[in-house]
Write a protein that holds these residues in place. Sequence first.
Motif, mmCIF file in Angstrom:
data_model
loop_
_atom_site.group_PDB
_atom_site.id
_atom_site.type_symbol
_atom_site.label_atom_id
_atom_site.label_comp_id
_atom_site.label_asym_id
_atom_site.label_seq_id
_atom_site.Cartn_x
_atom_site.Cartn_y
_atom_site.Cartn_z
ATOM 1 N N GLN A 211 0.841 -1.193 0.000
ATOM 2 C CA GLN A 211 0.000 0.000 0.000
ATOM 3 C C GLN A 211 0.880 1.248 0.000
ATOM 4 N N VAL A 212 0.547 2.185 -0.887
ATOM 5 C CA VAL A 212 1.322 3.415 -1.023
ATOM 6 C C VAL A 212 0.705 4.499 -0.151
ATOM 7 N N HIS A 213 1.559 5.176 0.601
ATOM 8 C CA HIS A 213 1.119 6.286 1.448
ATOM 9 C C HIS A 213 1.852 7.553 0.982
ATOM 10 N N GLU A 214 1.113 8.504 0.479
ATOM 11 C CA GLU A 214 1.689 9.770 0.047
ATOM 12 C C GLU A 214 1.179 10.887 0.953
ATOM 13 N N VAL A 215 2.100 11.729 1.380
ATOM 14 C CA VAL A 215 1.710 12.802 2.276
ATOM 15 C C VAL A 215 2.329 14.109 1.806
ATOM 16 N N GLN A 216 1.548 15.160 1.828
ATOM 17 C CA GLN A 216 2.023 16.494 1.471
ATOM 18 C C GLN A 216 2.578 17.122 2.751
ATOM 19 N N VAL A 217 3.897 17.284 2.773
ATOM 20 C CA VAL A 217 4.529 17.770 3.999
ATOM 21 C C VAL A 217 4.621 19.292 3.994
ATOM 22 N N ARG A 218 4.745 19.849 5.182
ATOM 23 C CA ARG A 218 4.889 21.292 5.341
ATOM 24 C C ARG A 218 6.355 21.591 5.621
ATOM 25 N N SER A 219 6.943 22.461 4.821
ATOM 26 C CA SER A 219 8.363 22.769 4.955
ATOM 27 C C SER A 219 8.552 24.254 5.244
ATOM 28 N N ARG A 220 8.903 24.561 6.468
ATOM 29 C CA ARG A 220 9.204 25.945 6.808
ATOM 30 C C ARG A 220 10.591 26.345 6.305
ATOM 31 N N PHE A 221 11.440 25.328 6.069
ATOM 32 C CA PHE A 221 12.795 25.600 5.586
ATOM 33 C C PHE A 221 13.050 24.724 4.364
ATOM 34 N N GLN A 222 13.354 25.370 3.246
ATOM 35 C CA GLN A 222 13.626 24.657 2.003
ATOM 36 C C GLN A 222 14.980 25.116 1.443
#
Length: 304
Positions: A211-222
Motif C-alpha cells: 500500500q502506497v502512502h503519500e503525504v504532502q509535507v509542510r516545509s518551513r525551511f527549504q
Amino acid sequence: MMDRFTSMAVFVKAADLGSFTAAGTALGISSQMVGKHVSFLEERLGAQLLQRSTRRQSLTAIGHTFYERCRVVLAEVEAAEATARESSTTPRGRLRVSAPVTFGSIALAPLISAYLRISPQVEVALDLTDRYVDVVGEGYDAVIRLGLLKDSGLISRALVPYQLIACASPAYLATRGTPRTPADLAAHDCLGFVFASGQPFSEWRFDKEGQVHEVQVRSRFQVNDARVLKAAALEGQGIILQANLILADDVAAGRLVQVLPDYETPTRPLHILFAATRPPTQTLRSFIDHVVGRFGKLPSTGKH
C-alpha cells in the motif's frame, strides 16, 4: 624489410658471443638469419661491421663504434619500455569526473581524498552538477548518474541504490513527538529539498505491505543543498528525508534517529559510467574499482 632495432640487437649479441652460431642459439634463430641481420646493417651503413673468417670474427673499427652506440640505443629502448610498462600498471594522470551535487559533496568527495592518498600520481577534477552531462562530448572520464539509465552507449557499473530514509534529531523528537504513520508527518516540520527546476520535494511517499502512502509535507525551511538540510536536522529544525548513504553515519552515532522504519521509502538506481568508445586506462580502472569497492554491492551491468 628487416626491423632496424631487431637487427641492432642481433648484431650486439653476435659481437658479445663471438659467433653467428652462438648468437642464433641464444636468440632462437638460425645462424644464417643472424648473418642476414648483420648484412642488412652493413648494407644500410655502407660499411663492414665484422671481419669474419671460418674460425673467428672480430669488430672492425667502425663496427666497434657502432657496437657501443647500439648498446646505448638498445638500453634506452629497454628503459623506455620499462617506463611504459610501469605507466600501464601505476595509476597516473588526470581524471575528470562528474557527480550529482549531494552524492558528490557528501559521499564521493571523501572517497576521492582517500583514493588520492593511495594514488599520489593521479589528479582528479570533480564537477558537481545535477544536470545531465554529456560524458564524451564534455570530456569526462567517468560520471556518477542517479536515476534510470538511458540507452547512451556508455558502460555502467551499478552502485548501491539511492534509498531515502526519514530522520530527525533526538531533541526534535523529544519536543514534537515521533510520527507513527506517514499521515502524522503533516503535523510536523519537514525539511524540504528544492530541485534544480525550483520545485520543492514536498510530496513524500512511503510503502507498506503493497500500500502506497503519500503525504504532502509542510516545509518551513527549504534549500537545494542536502548538506544544509542535514545540518538543520542535526540542529533539531525538523524531519529530513534523504539518502541513507548520506545519513547513515549520523544515525549510527545517534545524532539522528530514523522515523517510520517499518515503511519502505523510494529508491533510485545509482551507477558510475564511462565511455564505451575507448578502453579505460589503468588509472580510470583503478578509480572505478575504488568507487565500486566502497559503494557497489550489486553486479556490474552491461552497456547503457
